[in-house]
Write a protein that holds these residues in place. Structure first.
Motif, PDB file in Angstrom:
ATOM      1  N   THR A  66       1.013  -1.217   0.210  1.00 57.51           N
ATOM      2  CA  THR A  66       0.118  -0.035   0.050  1.00 57.51           C
ATOM      3  C   THR A  66       0.813   1.314  -0.153  1.00 57.51           C
ATOM      4  OG1 THR A  66      -0.098   0.398   2.475  1.00 57.51           O
ATOM      5  CG2 THR A  66      -1.681  -1.329   1.384  1.00 57.51           C
ATOM      6  N   HIS A  67       0.181   2.321  -0.570  1.00 55.96           N
ATOM      7  CA  HIS A  67       1.170   3.664  -0.425  1.00 55.96           C
ATOM      8  C   HIS A  67       0.150   4.695   0.056  1.00 55.96           C
ATOM      9  CE1 HIS A  67       4.185   1.990  -2.988  1.00 55.96           C
ATOM     10  NE2 HIS A  67       3.311   1.348  -3.836  1.00 55.96           N
ATOM     11  N   ASN A  68       0.518   5.886   0.157  1.00 49.97           N
ATOM     12  CA  ASN A  68      -0.150   7.113   0.764  1.00 49.97           C
ATOM     13  C   ASN A  68       0.683   8.374   0.090  1.00 49.97           C
ATOM     14  OD1 ASN A  68       2.096   8.108   2.797  1.00 49.97           O
ATOM     15  ND2 ASN A  68       2.239   5.752   3.038  1.00 49.97           N
ATOM     16  N   GLU A  69       0.213   9.364   0.607  1.00 47.59           N
ATOM     17  CA  GLU A  69       0.519  10.721   0.105  1.00 47.59           C
ATOM     18  C   GLU A  69       1.888  11.242   0.290  1.00 47.59           C
ATOM     19  OE1 GLU A  69      -1.942  13.245   2.069  1.00 47.59           O
ATOM     20  OE2 GLU A  69      -0.634  13.154   4.019  1.00 47.59           O
ATOM     21  N   ARG A  70       2.736  10.509   1.046  1.00 52.38           N
ATOM     22  CA  ARG A  70       4.059  10.637   1.066  1.00 52.38           C
ATOM     23  C   ARG A  70       4.737  10.593  -0.092  1.00 52.38           C
ATOM     24  NH1 ARG A  70       4.175  10.029   6.775  1.00 52.38           N
ATOM     25  NH2 ARG A  70       5.626  11.156   7.824  1.00 52.38           N
ATOM     26  N   CYS A  71       4.437   9.663  -1.123  1.00 49.12           N
ATOM     27  CA  CYS A  71       5.210   9.183  -2.234  1.00 49.12           C
ATOM     28  C   CYS A  71       4.822  10.400  -3.470  1.00 49.12           C
ATOM     29  CB  CYS A  71       5.022   7.897  -2.601  1.00 49.12           C
ATOM     30  SG  CYS A  71       3.332   7.383  -3.462  1.00 49.12           S
ATOM     31  N   GLY A  72       3.719  10.890  -3.127  1.00 46.85           N
ATOM     32  CA  GLY A  72       3.415  12.105  -4.106  1.00 46.85           C
ATOM     33  C   GLY A  72       2.840  11.771  -5.277  1.00 46.85           C
ATOM     34  N   HIS A  73       2.373  10.427  -5.414  1.00 46.68           N
ATOM     35  CA  HIS A  73       1.532   9.923  -6.421  1.00 46.68           C
ATOM     36  C   HIS A  73       0.299   8.991  -5.915  1.00 46.68           C
ATOM     37  CE1 HIS A  73       4.924   7.111  -6.521  1.00 46.68           C
ATOM     38  NE2 HIS A  73       3.858   6.109  -6.720  1.00 46.68           N
ATOM     39  N   ALA A  74      -0.093   9.056  -4.732  1.00 48.86           N
ATOM     40  CA  ALA A  74      -1.015   8.436  -4.111  1.00 48.86           C
ATOM     41  C   ALA A  74      -1.870   9.456  -3.428  1.00 48.86           C
ATOM     42  CB  ALA A  74      -0.467   7.300  -3.271  1.00 48.86           C
ATOM     43  N   ILE A  75      -2.822   9.183  -3.099  1.00 54.82           N
ATOM     44  CA  ILE A  75      -3.889  10.000  -2.476  1.00 54.82           C
ATOM     45  C   ILE A  75      -4.260   9.371  -0.999  1.00 54.82           C
ATOM     46  CG2 ILE A  75      -6.448  11.050  -2.365  1.00 54.82           C
ATOM     47  CD1 ILE A  75      -6.113  10.723  -5.615  1.00 54.82           C
ATOM     48  N   ALA A 126      -7.253   4.548  -0.850  1.00 49.50           N
ATOM     49  CA  ALA A 126      -7.552   3.776   0.048  1.00 49.50           C
ATOM     50  C   ALA A 126      -8.645   2.687  -0.219  1.00 49.50           C
ATOM     51  CB  ALA A 126      -8.098   4.627   1.584  1.00 49.50           C
ATOM     52  N   GLU A 127      -9.425   3.088  -1.118  1.00 50.58           N
ATOM     53  CA  GLU A 127     -10.586   2.445  -1.627  1.00 50.58           C
ATOM     54  C   GLU A 127     -10.105   0.817  -2.263  1.00 50.58           C
ATOM     55  OE1 GLU A 127     -12.101   6.281  -0.973  1.00 50.58           O
ATOM     56  OE2 GLU A 127     -10.533   5.533  -2.283  1.00 50.58           O
TER      57      GLU A 127
END
Length: 268
Positions: free
Chosen positions: A7-16, A233-234
């Motif tokens: 999973t990713h998140n906003e820190r990488c700059g291309h996830a929400i 996240a969905e």
């Protein structure tokens, strides 16, 4: 057992979304384990934050780890939060990355190849002027990097091992024995590959890796894990039950995940 390790998140700059958004989504969907595995910084770069749309800043890495551990404690009665990271494999800088990672209590590290011959694996223009022999060479260069990453001992999981097909589905039709060689090596080293369901969001419209590669992975005794590679996240846990069913049909008896870098198995 319901888990998602990629999973990713906003820190990488291309996830929400924040890390907490992904954890809360996992709880709503009934996951038992949620792995947080955002893109590691470009540790070798002279700049702290050279590519804000690619990965987090070097100076933010400790904050990332700290936030995951804080949320692990906060939600410990609702879900088991795993500390992970997805790391590009850069052959010249592997020792630097190894030294960075050993400072933190990672449950697992995903090793991924995102660039071959200085081009993104998702850049389909690379194929435009290549003849058949050159296409084979390009594919073999990709799998040679995957093999080298497996040999480092840094990674518990290898990410999306045929993602080069993402925007070039014909990639799967390029015939070369290097895929079998790679799977045999991975099996011998005891590293897992992931079934990554994010391929459905690309032109290829299917998971990484293909069912054909999964069948060969089973033959070589390769462990398999699961990751949605969610950038919203969905998508947490996307197609998990279908992946389990498909693996059963292929002949797998179990899936694996990692806690404190120790292999855990889930019977299918």
């Amino acid at each position: 057992m319901f888990f998602d390790l990629h999973t990713h998140n906003e820190r990488c700059g291309h996830a929400i979304g924040t890390i907490e958004d992904y954890i809360q989504s996992a709880i709503k969907k009934g996951l038992d384990y949620i792995g947080i595995s955002d893109h590691s910084p470009l540790f070798f770069h002279e700049q702290d934050y050279p590519n804000p749309r690619y990965c987090m800043a070097k100076s933010d890495f400790a904050n990332y780890v700290g936030e995951v551990l804080k949320l692990k404690e906060k939600y410990k009665h609702k879900i088991y939060v795993l500390l992970g990271v997805e790391s590009d494999y850069f052959p010249r800088h592997i020792e630097l990355y190894k030294n960075q990672f050993k400072q933190y209590p990672f449950d697992y590290i995903i090793g991924s190849v995102h660039s071959v011959n200085r081009k993104s694996i998702f850049d389909k223009s690379r194929w435009d002027l290549l003849n058949k022999e050159q296409q084979i060479q390009e594919k073999e260069a990709y799998y040679s990097l995957i093999q080298a990453s497996a040999k480092t001992g840094v990674f518990q999981i290898l990410g999306h091992i045929d993602a080069m097909k993402g925007y070039y589905p014909a990639f799967s039709s390029i015939q070369t024995p290097i895929i079998d060689e790679t799977l045999q090596l991975i099996g011998e080293l005891g590293i897992a590959i992931e079934v990554n369901t994010s391929g459905k969001t690309k032109d290829v419209g299917g998971w990484y890796p293909s069912n054909e590669i999964l069948e060969r992975a089973l033959f070589y005794g390769v462990d398999v894990t699961f990751g949605s590679d969610a950038h919203i996240a969905e998508r947490i846990g996307d197609d998990y039950l279908l992946v389990q069913q498909t693996l059963q049909e292929i002949g797998f008896k179990e899936m694996v995940f990692y806690v404190e870098k120790k292999r855990q198995s889930v019977l299918l």
